[in-house]
Scaffold this motif. Structure first.
Motif, PDB file in Angstrom:
ATOM      1  N   ALA A  22       0.844  -1.200   0.000  1.00 22.77           N
ATOM      2  CA  ALA A  22       0.000   0.000   0.000  1.00 22.77           C
ATOM      3  C   ALA A  22       0.878   1.249   0.000  1.00 22.77           C
ATOM      4  O   ALA A  22       1.890   1.305   0.712  1.00 22.77           O
ATOM      5  CB  ALA A  22      -0.908   0.010   1.218  1.00 22.77           C
ATOM      6  N   PRO A  23       0.526   2.264  -0.787  1.00 22.77           N
ATOM      7  CA  PRO A  23       1.344   3.489  -0.808  1.00 22.77           C
ATOM      8  C   PRO A  23       1.384   4.154   0.562  1.00 22.77           C
ATOM      9  O   PRO A  23       0.414   4.119   1.322  1.00 22.77           O
ATOM     10  CB  PRO A  23       0.614   4.379  -1.818  1.00 22.77           C
ATOM     11  CG  PRO A  23      -0.226   3.460  -2.628  1.00 22.77           C
ATOM     12  CD  PRO A  23      -0.615   2.347  -1.712  1.00 22.77           C
ATOM     13  N   LEU A  24       2.505   4.784   0.861  1.00 20.52           N
ATOM     14  CA  LEU A  24       2.676   5.524   2.107  1.00 20.52           C
ATOM     15  C   LEU A  24       2.860   6.995   1.749  1.00 20.52           C
ATOM     16  O   LEU A  24       3.737   7.342   0.941  1.00 20.52           O
ATOM     17  CB  LEU A  24       3.898   5.007   2.869  1.00 20.52           C
ATOM     18  CG  LEU A  24       4.261   5.730   4.172  1.00 20.52           C
ATOM     19  CD1 LEU A  24       3.137   5.612   5.195  1.00 20.52           C
ATOM     20  CD2 LEU A  24       5.562   5.171   4.746  1.00 20.52           C
ATOM     21  N   ARG A  25       2.045   7.841   2.346  1.00 20.88           N
ATOM     22  CA  ARG A  25       2.081   9.260   2.019  1.00 20.88           C
ATOM     23  C   ARG A  25       2.202  10.091   3.294  1.00 20.88           C
ATOM     24  O   ARG A  25       1.559   9.794   4.295  1.00 20.88           O
ATOM     25  CB  ARG A  25       0.808   9.668   1.265  1.00 20.88           C
ATOM     26  CG  ARG A  25       0.616   8.926  -0.048  1.00 20.88           C
ATOM     27  CD  ARG A  25      -0.798   9.081  -0.564  1.00 20.88           C
ATOM     28  NE  ARG A  25      -0.996   8.384  -1.826  1.00 20.88           N
ATOM     29  CZ  ARG A  25      -2.181   8.120  -2.355  1.00 20.88           C
ATOM     30  NH1 ARG A  25      -3.286   8.498  -1.710  1.00 20.88           N
ATOM     31  NH2 ARG A  25      -2.277   7.482  -3.505  1.00 20.88           N
ATOM     32  N   GLY A  26       3.016  11.119   3.233  1.00 23.71           N
ATOM     33  CA  GLY A  26       3.162  12.055   4.339  1.00 23.71           C
ATOM     34  C   GLY A  26       2.967  13.469   3.843  1.00 23.71           C
ATOM     35  O   GLY A  26       3.064  13.734   2.637  1.00 23.71           O
ATOM     36  N   TYR A  27       2.686  14.393   4.745  1.00 21.04           N
ATOM     37  CA  TYR A  27       2.449  15.772   4.325  1.00 21.04           C
ATOM     38  C   TYR A  27       2.967  16.743   5.370  1.00 21.04           C
ATOM     39  O   TYR A  27       3.095  16.408   6.550  1.00 21.04           O
ATOM     40  CB  TYR A  27       0.958  16.025   4.109  1.00 21.04           C
ATOM     41  CG  TYR A  27       0.193  16.259   5.399  1.00 21.04           C
ATOM     42  CD1 TYR A  27      -0.092  17.548   5.857  1.00 21.04           C
ATOM     43  CD2 TYR A  27      -0.213  15.191   6.191  1.00 21.04           C
ATOM     44  CE1 TYR A  27      -0.764  17.758   7.056  1.00 21.04           C
ATOM     45  CE2 TYR A  27      -0.892  15.387   7.383  1.00 21.04           C
ATOM     46  CZ  TYR A  27      -1.170  16.679   7.811  1.00 21.04           C
ATOM     47  OH  TYR A  27      -1.826  16.878   8.997  1.00 21.04           O
ATOM     48  N   GLY A  28       3.275  17.959   4.885  1.00 22.16           N
ATOM     49  CA  GLY A  28       3.496  19.069   5.800  1.00 22.16           C
ATOM     50  C   GLY A  28       4.929  19.457   6.096  1.00 22.16           C
ATOM     51  O   GLY A  28       5.160  20.415   6.830  1.00 22.16           O
ATOM     52  N   TYR A  29       5.941  18.745   5.520  1.00 19.91           N
ATOM     53  CA  TYR A  29       7.306  19.165   5.823  1.00 19.91           C
ATOM     54  C   TYR A  29       7.625  20.453   5.055  1.00 19.91           C
ATOM     55  O   TYR A  29       7.111  20.707   3.972  1.00 19.91           O
ATOM     56  CB  TYR A  29       8.305  18.062   5.467  1.00 19.91           C
ATOM     57  CG  TYR A  29       8.752  18.072   4.023  1.00 19.91           C
ATOM     58  CD1 TYR A  29       9.894  18.772   3.618  1.00 19.91           C
ATOM     59  CD2 TYR A  29       8.042  17.380   3.039  1.00 19.91           C
ATOM     60  CE1 TYR A  29      10.303  18.796   2.297  1.00 19.91           C
ATOM     61  CE2 TYR A  29       8.438  17.391   1.723  1.00 19.91           C
ATOM     62  CZ  TYR A  29       9.568  18.105   1.349  1.00 19.91           C
ATOM     63  OH  TYR A  29       9.959  18.132   0.033  1.00 19.91           O
ATOM     64  N   GLU A  30       8.437  21.260   5.635  1.00 21.18           N
ATOM     65  CA  GLU A  30       8.909  22.473   4.992  1.00 21.18           C
ATOM     66  C   GLU A  30      10.412  22.480   5.182  1.00 21.18           C
ATOM     67  O   GLU A  30      10.904  22.544   6.310  1.00 21.18           O
ATOM     68  CB  GLU A  30       8.270  23.694   5.650  1.00 21.18           C
ATOM     69  CG  GLU A  30       8.046  24.875   4.720  1.00 21.18           C
ATOM     70  CD  GLU A  30       9.317  25.434   4.151  1.00 21.18           C
ATOM     71  OE1 GLU A  30       9.392  25.641   2.920  1.00 21.18           O
ATOM     72  OE2 GLU A  30      10.251  25.666   4.927  1.00 21.18           O
ATOM     73  N   GLN A  31      11.145  22.363   4.088  1.00 21.10           N
ATOM     74  CA  GLN A  31      12.584  22.098   4.185  1.00 21.10           C
ATOM     75  C   GLN A  31      13.324  23.120   5.031  1.00 21.10           C
ATOM     76  O   GLN A  31      14.277  22.792   5.750  1.00 21.10           O
ATOM     77  CB  GLN A  31      13.209  21.991   2.789  1.00 21.10           C
ATOM     78  CG  GLN A  31      13.249  23.262   1.970  1.00 21.10           C
ATOM     79  CD  GLN A  31      11.970  23.481   1.177  1.00 21.10           C
ATOM     80  OE1 GLN A  31      10.950  22.894   1.465  1.00 21.10           O
ATOM     81  NE2 GLN A  31      12.041  24.336   0.163  1.00 21.10           N
ATOM     82  N   ARG A  32      12.877  24.373   5.000  1.00 19.10           N
ATOM     83  CA  ARG A  32      13.596  25.405   5.760  1.00 19.10           C
ATOM     84  C   ARG A  32      13.306  25.334   7.247  1.00 19.10           C
ATOM     85  O   ARG A  32      13.964  25.992   8.041  1.00 19.10           O
ATOM     86  CB  ARG A  32      13.248  26.780   5.179  1.00 19.10           C
ATOM     87  CG  ARG A  32      13.930  27.035   3.836  1.00 19.10           C
ATOM     88  CD  ARG A  32      13.353  28.244   3.147  1.00 19.10           C
ATOM     89  NE  ARG A  32      12.005  27.998   2.663  1.00 19.10           N
ATOM     90  CZ  ARG A  32      11.714  27.532   1.441  1.00 19.10           C
ATOM     91  NH1 ARG A  32      12.697  27.259   0.599  1.00 19.10           N
ATOM     92  NH2 ARG A  32      10.463  27.344   1.061  1.00 19.10           N
ATOM     93  N   ASN A  33      12.304  24.531   7.626  1.00 18.46           N
ATOM     94  CA  ASN A  33      12.040  24.327   9.053  1.00 18.46           C
ATOM     95  C   ASN A  33      12.732  23.074   9.591  1.00 18.46           C
ATOM     96  O   ASN A  33      12.594  22.756  10.772  1.00 18.46           O
ATOM     97  CB  ASN A  33      10.525  24.215   9.299  1.00 18.46           C
ATOM     98  CG  ASN A  33       9.838  25.569   9.231  1.00 18.46           C
ATOM     99  OD1 ASN A  33      10.461  26.591   9.482  1.00 18.46           O
ATOM    100  ND2 ASN A  33       8.568  25.574   8.886  1.00 18.46           N
TER     101      ASN A  33
END
Length: 556
Positions: free
Chosen positions: A121-132
């Motif tokens: 099953a695909p695994l998905r994440g959200y919300g990272y901001e590289q500069r943080n």
């Protein structure tokens, strides 16, 4: 066949509400202590004696609700959000700054989540901001390979315009170092030409399929398809989030067949509690015109509003159009989604039919393209109340701000963008980034201000957005730009209520607590106009009411 369910059909009982403070925002009454509602409408606002007299004159015997030391404000209008996309994100792994401050922490969160998923099953994440992140960069595909090498792993950047995938995802979709970049997107590569795992805009077609992020589809559509029942579950989740923030009406700024079908089912099953005004993606313009949806259509809960277009990409993902390159990476220039002539033709076609347009534009060049197109459309077909919108409108040149005032163009800003990653704009384009979302300049030029969330890019927390507008202090404590860019708490409250209603064309019924308007309001634990500005975002939303009925209650 079921009819669309609305709160109007549920005759709310006559009610007198009292509170320490009621802030109507619009109308002659500046502050009140009591309000009479009946059949979903506001009957009177003023002192307790005023509303009791109004009840007696109308022959009503109202219920009484004492809200104590609370402050009542109009229900917040989130004029630009993506509810279904946000609901989908809520079913993914949260890797936002509050959850993960470094790449190893992201990897660990994803690894834990993968153990709960079925094989493959695909695994998905959200919300990272590289500069943080501690590393101040995007993760790589090799780092995501530590999570899994036998399933798709995709993490979406907080900008919503791309992210990072693992090696398995590239292999599954046949993407190699020789794969050319699609028009309007990029597979990013390192100095040796090897894929890093980062991808943006149209390159995300490997995830969204043929009907996803395409120039021919006039802009991004990152809403990944799920089963209809799953979309309903996502809508239930997201509706509670909006209500918890005190939001009672939304402008959905990216509606396709998928969103429309979900809304129709949601409303038809009697579950919709937040009002939605829909902006159809511009590749559907001809279908909208063919159906004749050129005037407000729908009911009090679900209605059409206009057409959504894209001029360029995002500042957060460095895809907004800066042809001379970004300070942080001179090789990146971003993109325009249309040639100016093609874009102007779309705006002219929509405007001539009487449709409001709402165009995503961030860079000075993209914003000028929008203003030029609107000016030409208005010259050909004058309309003093067209209310064409510029979504985000991050860095308009001063000349364009003046023209926006003359043309009646309404910027719809998201102050949480600079609250969450304002420092990154300066890193991307240098000191001009200090002007990002220049609300003070809009005010001074006579341009009406609208504040919204752009959820899921930011959470629908209007009080946090108001705090950011008043302080211009980021989550990390940095001050963005001079004080002249700040606005007052009263101005910010109006921008997230009455001006939001104007931007979605519903100010006659929403946005302020005035006689004859719908009884939509939020009950707050403190007065946002009197507390220390730095604490506005921490004010608790105690209750949210729609059509004179309590639809959300916190833990008080």
């Amino acid at each position: 066949m079921r009819q669309l369910a609305t709160f109007d059909a549920r005759d709310s009982a006559p009610t007198i509400l009292t509170a320490s403070r009621i802030l109507p925002v619009g109308g002659e009454v500046r502050e009140a202590q009591a309000m009479l509602t009946h059949r979903g409408l506001i009957i009177a606002v003023g002192t307790l004696a005023d509303v009791e007299r109004a009840a007696a004159d109308a022959g009503l015997q109202p219920d009484r609700v004492d809200l104590g030391d609370a402050t009542v404000v109009p229900g917040f209008i989130d004029a630009h959000a993506h509810p279904l996309m946000y609901g989908q994100m809520l079913t993914w792994v949260d890797i936002s700054p509050e959850k993960a401050g470094s790449i190893p922490e992201i990897v660990e969160l994803l690894r834990q989540a993968s153990q709960k998923l079925p094989a493959g099953a695909p695994l998905r994440g959200y919300g990272y901001e590289q500069r943080n992140l501690a590393e101040q960069r995007h993760p790589t595909k090799e780092e995501l390979d530590q999570v899994s090498t036998d399933r798709e792993v995709y993490i979406m950047n907080a900008s919503g315009h791309g992210g990072v995938v693992n090696s398995f995802t590239f292999a599954k979709h046949g993407v190699t170092r020789e794969t050319p970049n699609p028009e309007g997107g990029e597979f990013f590569r390192d100095a040796d030409g090897e894929l890093t795992g980062e991808l943006s805009d149209a390159a995300c077609n490997v995830l969204t399929g043929l009907h996803g992020v395409k120039i021919g589809h006039h802009g991004p559509n990152f809403h990944l398809g799920d089963e209809p029942e799953e979309h309903l579950r996502q809508m239930r989740l997201v509706q509670r989030e909006f209500l918890a923030g005190g939001v009672t009406a939304i402008g959905d700024a990216q509606v396709s067949k998928r969103e429309l079908e979900t809304y129709l089912r949601f409303a038809g099953e009697g579950e919709q509690k937040v009002r939605v005004s829909m902006y159809f993606l511009s590749h559907l313009l001809d279908q909208v015109l063919e159906l004749g949806l050129t005037a407000p259509f729908g009911n009090a809960m679900l209605a059409t509003a206009g057409i959504k277009l894209y001029a360029d990409g995002t500042l957060g993902g460095w895809t907004a159009y800066f042809p001379d390159g970004y300070v942080g990476d001179p090789c990146r220039t971003g993109q325009l989604y249309h040639e100016p002539r093609d874009y102007a033709e779309l705006v002219a076609k929509a405007h001539a039919a009487g449709l409001q347009t709402a165009t995503h534009a961030q860079s000075p060049i993209a914003i000028k393209m929008v203003v030029d197109a609107v000016e030409a459309a208005l010259a050909a077909n004058p309309d003093p109340d067209a209310r064409h919108r510029i979504e985000h409108c991050g860095l308009p040149a001063e000349a364009e701000v003046a023209r926006m005032a003359e043309l009646g163009i309404r910027p719809v800003n998201q102050t949480q963008h600079y609250y969450n990653w304002g420092e990154g704009v300066e890193q991307a384009i240098g000191t001009p980034g200090e002007r990002f979302n220049p609300l003070g300049e809009f005010r001074d030029a006579g341009v009406p201000m609208t504040i919204s969330s752009d959820a899921p890019v930011a959470e629908p927390r209007p009080l946090e957005a108001i705090q950011a507008a008043v302080t211009r202090v980021t989550r990390r404590g940095a001050k963005l730009g001079p004080d002249s860019l700040r606005i007052t708490a009263a101005e910010a409250l109006r921008a997230h209520t009455l001006e939001g209603a104007v931007s979605i064309g519903r100010e006659d019924e929403l946005g302020s607590l005035e006689v004859g308007k719908r009884a939509d309001f939020a009950v707050l634990a403190a007065d946002p106009l009197s507390v220390d500005a730095a604490t506005i975002g921490s004010i608790e939303v105690l209750e949210t009411w729609v059509d004179g009925k309590r639809v959300f209650a916190g833990d008080r």
